[in-house]
Scaffold this active site. Structure first.
Site, PDB file in Angstrom:
ATOM      1  N   SER A  70       0.837  -1.210   0.000  1.00 45.44           N
ATOM      2  CA  SER A  70       0.000   0.000   0.000  1.00 45.44           C
ATOM      3  C   SER A  70       0.866   1.251   0.000  1.00 45.44           C
ATOM      4  CB  SER A  70      -0.887   0.025   1.240  1.00 45.44           C
ATOM      5  OG  SER A  70      -1.568  -1.195   1.378  1.00 45.44           O
TER       6      SER A  70
HETATM    7  N1  SAH Z   1      -0.769  -4.850   4.019  1.00 44.58           N
HETATM    8  C1  SAH Z   1       0.055  -5.147   2.862  1.00 44.58           C
HETATM    9  C2  SAH Z   1      -0.624  -4.873   1.531  1.00 44.58           C
HETATM   10  C3  SAH Z   1      -1.683  -5.837   1.285  1.00 44.58           C
HETATM   11  S1  SAH Z   1      -2.170  -6.135  -0.382  1.00 44.58           S
HETATM   12  C4  SAH Z   1       1.391  -4.445   2.935  1.00 44.58           C
HETATM   13  O1  SAH Z   1       1.629  -3.701   3.893  1.00 44.58           O
HETATM   14  O2  SAH Z   1       2.218  -4.678   2.050  1.00 44.58           O
HETATM   15  C5  SAH Z   1      -3.514  -7.200   0.022  1.00 44.58           C
HETATM   16  C6  SAH Z   1      -3.120  -8.578   0.465  1.00 44.58           C
HETATM   17  O3  SAH Z   1      -4.310  -9.238   0.858  1.00 44.58           O
HETATM   18  C7  SAH Z   1      -2.510  -9.426  -0.636  1.00 44.58           C
HETATM   19  O4  SAH Z   1      -1.224  -9.849  -0.278  1.00 44.58           O
HETATM   20  C8  SAH Z   1      -3.479 -10.599  -0.773  1.00 44.58           C
HETATM   21  O5  SAH Z   1      -2.829 -11.840  -1.026  1.00 44.58           O
HETATM   22  C9  SAH Z   1      -4.163 -10.606   0.575  1.00 44.58           C
HETATM   23  N2  SAH Z   1      -5.485 -11.257   0.616  1.00 44.58           N
HETATM   24  C10 SAH Z   1      -6.519 -11.135  -0.247  1.00 44.58           C
HETATM   25  N3  SAH Z   1      -7.559 -11.896   0.153  1.00 44.58           N
HETATM   26  C11 SAH Z   1      -7.153 -12.518   1.328  1.00 44.58           C
HETATM   27  C12 SAH Z   1      -7.779 -13.432   2.223  1.00 44.58           C
HETATM   28  N4  SAH Z   1      -9.019 -13.891   2.047  1.00 44.58           N
HETATM   29  N5  SAH Z   1      -7.074 -13.843   3.294  1.00 44.58           N
HETATM   30  C13 SAH Z   1      -5.813 -13.406   3.514  1.00 44.58           C
HETATM   31  N6  SAH Z   1      -5.174 -12.548   2.687  1.00 44.58           N
HETATM   32  C14 SAH Z   1      -5.837 -12.100   1.601  1.00 44.58           C
END
Ligand code: SAH
Length: 214
Positions: free
Chosen positions: A62
């Protein structure tokens, strides 16, 4: 170069402040964690720009101002146990680790969890537990949580996560269909029911069911 270089630190604090991140503890936590540690390869040089960047498995880290606004809205207290859904690069979890007693973070992509664990280890962030799993079901064995943060967009705040939020606790979650308008929502659990506050428009990758194929 690291975030402790005065120039990069100023660049970061400037973009955070101009986006409305003013909470002192949030700013200190973000100054303590170097975003560059969480970005591999060709994008590492752009670590200090206020932009989301690719991290592998088709996901993104993000943008710092959004991490700052979500962290500020979460209002983490030193004794709190925090659940993050969507570990991604681990950057948001690392920022939260500076403010909370313990952070549990779940991602559906095993390779992202493996990489994030290595970074946490290298930076000696021992109060983070990162796990592969479908985070939309939360982590019942550790519930309730004082704070929950979801960093992928859901159509609605997932029911199991609402159920795992402590009374008086706060959850921050982007809500809306992917590729349309999403809103960052702050949910506070009251003695009876929930209070919902809309914070701002955001754009996140979608919350997806089940585990990643890789
Ligand atoms: N917080 C992260 C950015 C997240 S991007 C950072 O600081 O870099 C969103 C993430 O959510 C992705 O890695 C994706 O794999 C995860 N995601 C999506 N659906 C999910 C689910 N049902 N359970 C766990 N993770 C999930």
């Amino acid at each position: 170069m690291t975030a402790s270089d005065p120039e990069h630190k100023m660049q970061l604090v400037f973009s955070l402040r101009s986006s409305g991140v003013t909470d002192r503890r949030t700013l200190e936590a973000m100054e303590a964690i170097d975003r560059r540690d969480f970005i591999q390869g060709i994008f590492a040089d752009r670590a200090y720009e206020d932009m989301p960047l690719p991290i592998g498995c088709g996901q993104t880290i993000s943008q710092p101002s959004v991490v700052g606004l979500m962290t500020q809205a979460l209002d983490v207290q030193p004794r709190d146990k925090v659940l993050e859904v969507g570990t991604g690069s681990g950057y948001q979890a690392a920022v939260l680790s500076q403010l909370a007693r313990r952070v549990y973070s779940i991602d559906r992509h095993r390779p992202l969890i493996q990489e994030a664990r290595q970074v946490f280890e290298r930076l000696a962030l021992h109060n983070i537990t990162a796990m592969t799993g479908d985070g939309s079901f939360g982590l019942p064995e550790q519930a309730p949580f004082e704070r929950i943060i979801v960093t992928a967009a859901a159509e609605d705040p997932p029911g199991p996560l609402l159920a795992q939020l402590q009374v008086g606790g706060i959850m921050v979650v982007p809500v809306g269909q992917s590729d349309t308008v999403q809103h960052l929502i702050k949910v506070t659990r009251l003695k009876t029911g929930f209070d919902y506050e809309e914070l701002r428009q955001v754009r996140f990758v979608p919350l997806v069911e089940g585990l990643g194929k890789n």
